[in-house]
Design a protein around this motif. Structure first.
Motif, PDB file in Angstrom:
ATOM      1  N   GLY A   1      -3.201  -9.143   2.427  1.00  0.00           N
ATOM      2  CA  GLY A   1      -4.170  -8.108   2.090  1.00  0.00           C
ATOM      3  C   GLY A   1      -5.573  -8.435   2.546  1.00  0.00           C
ATOM      4  O   GLY A   1      -6.544  -7.875   2.032  1.00  0.00           O
ATOM      5  N   LEU A   2      -5.721  -9.312   3.521  1.00  0.00           N
ATOM      6  CA  LEU A   2      -7.047  -9.674   4.021  1.00  0.00           C
ATOM      7  C   LEU A   2      -7.517  -8.648   5.042  1.00  0.00           C
ATOM      8  O   LEU A   2      -6.716  -8.051   5.759  1.00  0.00           O
ATOM      9  N   ALA A   3      -8.817  -8.475   5.123  1.00  0.00           N
ATOM     10  CA  ALA A   3      -9.374  -7.551   6.104  1.00  0.00           C
ATOM     11  C   ALA A   3      -8.960  -7.982   7.505  1.00  0.00           C
ATOM     12  O   ALA A   3      -9.008  -9.167   7.833  1.00  0.00           O
ATOM     13  N   GLY A   4      -8.527  -7.021   8.290  1.00  0.00           N
ATOM     14  CA  GLY A   4      -8.110  -7.317   9.653  1.00  0.00           C
ATOM     15  C   GLY A   4      -6.631  -7.598   9.812  1.00  0.00           C
ATOM     16  O   GLY A   4      -6.119  -7.638  10.925  1.00  0.00           O
ATOM     17  N   GLU A   5      -5.943  -7.809   8.686  1.00  0.00           N
ATOM     18  CA  GLU A   5      -4.497  -8.024   8.780  1.00  0.00           C
ATOM     19  C   GLU A   5      -3.799  -6.727   9.165  1.00  0.00           C
ATOM     20  O   GLU A   5      -4.202  -5.646   8.755  1.00  0.00           O
ATOM     21  N   THR A   6      -2.714  -6.858   9.901  1.00  0.00           N
ATOM     22  CA  THR A   6      -1.922  -5.693  10.260  1.00  0.00           C
ATOM     23  C   THR A   6      -1.142  -5.210   9.047  1.00  0.00           C
ATOM     24  O   THR A   6      -0.527  -6.008   8.338  1.00  0.00           O
ATOM     25  N   GLN A   7      -1.181  -3.912   8.816  1.00  0.00           N
ATOM     26  CA  GLN A   7      -0.315  -3.313   7.814  1.00  0.00           C
ATOM     27  C   GLN A   7       0.916  -2.774   8.536  1.00  0.00           C
ATOM     28  O   GLN A   7       0.797  -2.052   9.526  1.00  0.00           O
ATOM     29  N   TYR A   8       2.077  -3.125   8.031  1.00  0.00           N
ATOM     30  CA  TYR A   8       3.344  -2.698   8.610  1.00  0.00           C
ATOM     31  C   TYR A   8       3.893  -1.555   7.764  1.00  0.00           C
ATOM     32  O   TYR A   8       4.059  -1.709   6.551  1.00  0.00           O
TER      33      TYR A   8
ATOM     34  N   GLY B   1      -9.830  -4.687   3.762  1.00  0.00           N
ATOM     35  CA  GLY B   1      -8.395  -4.931   3.757  1.00  0.00           C
ATOM     36  C   GLY B   1      -7.656  -4.216   2.656  1.00  0.00           C
ATOM     37  O   GLY B   1      -6.437  -4.189   2.652  1.00  0.00           O
TER      38      GLY B   1
ATOM     39  N   TYR C   1     -13.227  -3.468  10.750  1.00  0.00           N
ATOM     40  CA  TYR C   1     -12.014  -3.785  11.481  1.00  0.00           C
ATOM     41  C   TYR C   1     -11.408  -2.437  11.872  1.00  0.00           C
ATOM     42  O   TYR C   1     -11.328  -1.531  11.051  1.00  0.00           O
TER      43      TYR C   1
ATOM     44  N   ASP D   1      -5.464  -1.387  -7.128  1.00  0.00           N
ATOM     45  CA  ASP D   1      -6.546  -0.453  -6.800  1.00  0.00           C
ATOM     46  C   ASP D   1      -5.953   0.941  -6.779  1.00  0.00           C
ATOM     47  O   ASP D   1      -5.250   1.304  -5.838  1.00  0.00           O
TER      48      ASP D   1
ATOM     49  N   TYR E   1       0.843  -1.202   0.000  1.00  0.00           N
ATOM     50  CA  TYR E   1       0.000   0.000   0.000  1.00  0.00           C
ATOM     51  C   TYR E   1       0.876   1.249   0.000  1.00  0.00           C
ATOM     52  O   TYR E   1       1.931   1.266   0.624  1.00  0.00           O
TER      53      TYR E   1
ATOM     54  N   TYR F   1      -3.036   0.382  -3.996  1.00  0.00           N
ATOM     55  CA  TYR F   1      -2.906  -0.920  -3.333  1.00  0.00           C
ATOM     56  C   TYR F   1      -2.587  -1.977  -4.375  1.00  0.00           C
ATOM     57  O   TYR F   1      -3.229  -2.038  -5.424  1.00  0.00           O
TER      58      TYR F   1
ATOM     59  N   TYR G   1      -2.941   3.176  15.632  1.00  0.00           N
ATOM     60  CA  TYR G   1      -1.514   3.248  15.364  1.00  0.00           C
ATOM     61  C   TYR G   1      -0.929   4.423  16.139  1.00  0.00           C
ATOM     62  O   TYR G   1      -1.608   5.432  16.374  1.00  0.00           O
TER      63      TYR G   1
END
Lengths: 115, 112
Positions: free
Chosen positions: A98-105, B97, B32, A56, A33, A48, B36
């Motif tokens: 890229g699933l909903a709820g996954e943490t983006q780092y 997501g 969700y 996207d 992203y 994305y 941060y």
């Protein structure tokens, strides 16, 4: 393991010049992203990438902005004919699938200043 | 469309006092939710997230947040502020997501 890295950390350019910003995601992360953070504001989604799917691009503010990703690795964000309003911190993030709820780092960002 | 509102762009508390950072969201489907933190000159770090399991979520550094569907809120709290908590905090929401939608951020100042 290594986190998300971005380069350069700072970029000063003149109005009208093109700039390229680079992002190296966490190894094995298929989702990547780009966000923009203007001074005093929250982050705005730009684009994305997920695997081989079409990106996207719904957040790109104008056709001067484009991004590419090579496979599931490096991504470059290109801004053509930069304007002063493009000055911001550009942040890259990656997540496992890229699933909903996954943490983006998030990476540390590239601070862009357009004079 | 999703949106996030963080009430108070700046919050100031004394060291040892309760920290309460407010976040309200708008979402057409069960969301969700994320908090941060961004320390000066650093990238964003995840504090905690809600993913439809327990409504009270515990995160790092003693922070926690409670998801309240009826109030569409996800406020962040910490019982006792520490000087090292001074930072900017962002609440974010996502449905699919593909992207996070962020609030404008709240700068937390901790007074000694």
């Amino acid at each position: 393991g290594a986190g998300v890295s971005q380069s350069p950390s700072n970029k000063v350019t003149e109005k009208g010049k093109d700039v390229e910003l680079r992002c190296d995601p966490i190894s094995g992360h298929t989702a990547l992203y780009w966000y923009r953070q203007r001074l005093g504001q929250g982050l705005e989604f730009l684009i994305y990438f997920q695997g081989n799917s079409a990106p996207d691009k719904s957040g790109l503010p104008s056709d001067r902005f484009s991004a590419e990703r090579t496979g599931e690795s490096v991504s470059t964000l290109t801004i053509q004919r930069t304007q002063q309003e493009d000055s911001a911190v550009y942040l890259c993030a990656s997540s496992l699938q890229g699933l909903a709820g996954e943490t983006q780092y998030f990476g540390p960002g590239t601070r862009l200043l357009v004079l | 469309a999703q949106s996030v509102t963080q009430l108070g762009s700046h919050v100031s508390v004394s060291e040892g006092a309760l920290v309460l950072l407010r976040c309200n969201y708008s979402s057409s489907v069960p969301p969700y939710l994320f908090w941060y933190v961004q320390y000066p000159n650093q990238g964003l770090q995840l504090l905690l997230k809600y993913t439809s399991a327990a409504t009270l979520v515990k995160g790092i550094n003693g922070f926690e947040a409670e998801f309240k569907k009826s109030e569409t809120s996800f406020h962040l709290t910490k019982p006792s502020a520490h000087m090292s908590d001074a930072a900017e905090y962002f609440c974010a929401v996502t449905e699919d997501g593909n992207k996070l939608v962020f609030g404008a951020g709240t700068i937390l100042r901790v007074k000694s």
